[in-house]
Design an enzyme around this catalytic site. Structure first.
Site, PDB file in Angstrom:
ATOM      1  N   GLU A 152     -15.862 116.535  53.402  1.00 46.63           N
ATOM      2  CA  GLU A 152     -15.582 115.100  53.581  1.00 46.63           C
ATOM      3  C   GLU A 152     -15.014 114.774  54.964  1.00 46.63           C
ATOM      4  OE1 GLU A 152     -13.021 113.429  50.577  1.00 46.63           O
ATOM      5  OE2 GLU A 152     -13.565 111.393  51.182  1.00 46.63           O
ATOM      6  N   GLU A 158      -4.866 110.344  57.861  1.00 40.39           N
ATOM      7  CA  GLU A 158      -4.579 111.321  56.798  1.00 40.39           C
ATOM      8  C   GLU A 158      -4.643 112.747  57.310  1.00 40.39           C
ATOM      9  OE1 GLU A 158      -6.458 110.610  52.980  1.00 40.39           O
ATOM     10  OE2 GLU A 158      -6.609 108.489  53.457  1.00 40.39           O
ATOM     11  N   ASP A 185     -17.169 108.684  52.933  1.00 45.98           N
ATOM     12  CA  ASP A 185     -16.318 107.821  52.111  1.00 45.98           C
ATOM     13  C   ASP A 185     -16.243 106.483  52.848  1.00 45.98           C
ATOM     14  OD1 ASP A 185     -13.896 106.505  51.292  1.00 45.98           O
ATOM     15  OD2 ASP A 185     -13.145 108.369  50.435  1.00 45.98           O
ATOM     16  N   HIS A 188     -12.943 105.577  54.596  1.00 45.44           N
ATOM     17  CA  HIS A 188     -12.675 106.305  55.849  1.00 45.44           C
ATOM     18  C   HIS A 188     -13.639 105.852  56.953  1.00 45.44           C
ATOM     19  CE1 HIS A 188      -9.926 108.759  53.636  1.00 45.44           C
ATOM     20  NE2 HIS A 188     -10.846 109.380  52.936  1.00 45.44           N
ATOM     21  N   ARG A 217      -9.465  99.834  50.123  1.00 50.95           N
ATOM     22  CA  ARG A 217      -9.511 100.942  49.168  1.00 50.95           C
ATOM     23  C   ARG A 217      -9.482 100.471  47.717  1.00 50.95           C
ATOM     24  NH1 ARG A 217      -7.537 107.173  50.470  1.00 50.95           N
ATOM     25  NH2 ARG A 217      -9.680 107.848  50.210  1.00 50.95           N
ATOM     26  N   GLU A 246     -14.147 105.935  44.246  1.00 44.13           N
ATOM     27  CA  GLU A 246     -12.842 106.542  44.492  1.00 44.13           C
ATOM     28  C   GLU A 246     -11.946 105.442  45.070  1.00 44.13           C
ATOM     29  OE1 GLU A 246     -11.261 110.640  46.503  1.00 44.13           O
ATOM     30  OE2 GLU A 246     -12.080 109.131  47.850  1.00 44.13           O
TER      31      GLU A 246
HETATM   32  C1  LER Z   1     -10.413 112.350  49.114  1.00 42.32           C
HETATM   33  O1  LER Z   1     -11.693 112.205  48.637  1.00 42.32           O
HETATM   34  C2  LER Z   1     -10.062 111.326  50.090  1.00 42.32           C
HETATM   35  O2  LER Z   1     -10.812 110.434  50.340  1.00 42.32           O
HETATM   36  C3  LER Z   1      -8.780 111.440  50.747  1.00 42.32           C
HETATM   37  O3  LER Z   1      -8.479 110.280  51.420  1.00 42.32           O
HETATM   38  C4  LER Z   1      -7.672 111.836  49.828  1.00 42.32           C
HETATM   39  O4  LER Z   1      -6.878 110.759  49.480  1.00 42.32           O
HETATM   40 MN    MN Z   2     -12.843 110.274  49.538  1.00 41.73          MN
END
Ligand code: LER
Ligand code: MN
Length: 267
Positions: A152, A158, A185, A188, A217, A246
């Site tokens: 990922e 993070e 994601d 992100h 989010r 997520e």
């Molecule tokens: C995990 O999939 C993710 O996106 C990270 O930001 C953990 O919070």
């Molecule tokens: Mn993620």
């Protein structure tokens, strides 16, 4: 694309996981809402009795899409990039146990937070080498069991390593192992990518898994990302994997899981 919902037995409210509590109850709830797939976030693989889980899912026509492993980093500080060899070995061991479970459940394993954080950024290559070495071992192991690994790209606030799609694709190209593909994601990406559609196009056949969350989010539709454009970009590269929601469980898990799925299904 197959939409999957995230679940965990226990997680703090600030963590983007939709359903929480007993995983069998989560599956029942997901099924009622309209899902057929679930991404389970585990601290360790031993939390799941695979034979019971497999039988339970089969009976309902349900399937586990993926195992999220980030709790191994968040709770136990296991990182593939740690300066300490013992910590790196324990991280590989923990992930191999997830791969064993995934072989039984026929699902993929996520390497997100467990890829870790580089503590000495002026020695980037050394730490990148640690991570490459760990993931190479895991990719050989996963490949021998037919389990895909999804690496990922996580935003800079993070982790300080493999934040963008391009950095993550470069890293995957160094591995040259078809069992490792990229996980994007949308939360992100909204921080790191100049243009989400172009970044998706660059992933092409290297895309293995997708996390769906809006700009804040929350569930898709609760922020300002254009999911129509995102889904159409995924269609253009013929992505036929999972899109796992997520997201934060705002205003509550059920409403978030339901509204997100409704929006995505209309697209
Ligand atoms: C995990 O999939 C993710 O996106 C990270 O930001 C953990 O919070
Ligand atoms: Mn993620």
């Amino acid at each position: 694309m197959k939409f999957s919902v995230t679940a965990a037995e226990q997680a703090p409210k600030s963590v983007p996981i939709l359903l929480r509590g007993n995983l069998y109850n989560c599956i029942d709830e997901a099924h009622q809402i309209g899902y057929s797939y679930m991404e389970i976030h585990l601290r360790w693989a031993g939390q799941v009795d695979w034979a019971r889980m497999k039988a339970f899912c089969e009976e309902k026509g349900f399937h586990i899409s993926t195992i999220g492993t980030g709790m191994g980093y968040i709770v136990d500080k296991l990182s593939l990039t740690d300066g300490d060899l013992i910590v790196r070995k324990n991280a590989v061991k923990r992930l191999k146990e997830h791969i064993d479970l995934s072989e039984k459940l026929k699902c993929g394993v996520i390497i997100g937070s467990m890829k870790g954080h580089i503590t000495e950024t002026n020695h980037y290559r050394k730490y990148e080498g640690y991570c490459l070495d760990g993931i190479k071992q895991l990719a050989d192991y996963a490949g021998s069991k037919g389990v895909p690994l999804f690496l990922e790209a996580i935003n800079r606030y993070e982790l300080n390593f493999l934040n963008t799609v391009d950095d993550t694709l470069d890293f995957i190209n160094k591995l040259a192992n078809p069992w490792v593909r990229i996980l994007i994601d949308t939360f992100h990406m909204n921080i790191e990518e100049a243009n989400l559609e172009e970044s998706i196009a660059r992933c092409g056949g290297k895309l293995g898994h997708v996390h769906l969350a809006d700009s804040n989010r929350r569930y898709p539709g609760a922020g300002h990302l254009d999911f129509k454009k995102i889904i159409n970009s995924l269609r253009r590269i013929h992505y036929d994997g999972y899109g796992a929601l997520e997201c934060l469980n705002y205003p509550n898990p059920r409403i978030a899981a339901k509204r997100g799925l409704e929006l995505l299904e209309t697209i």
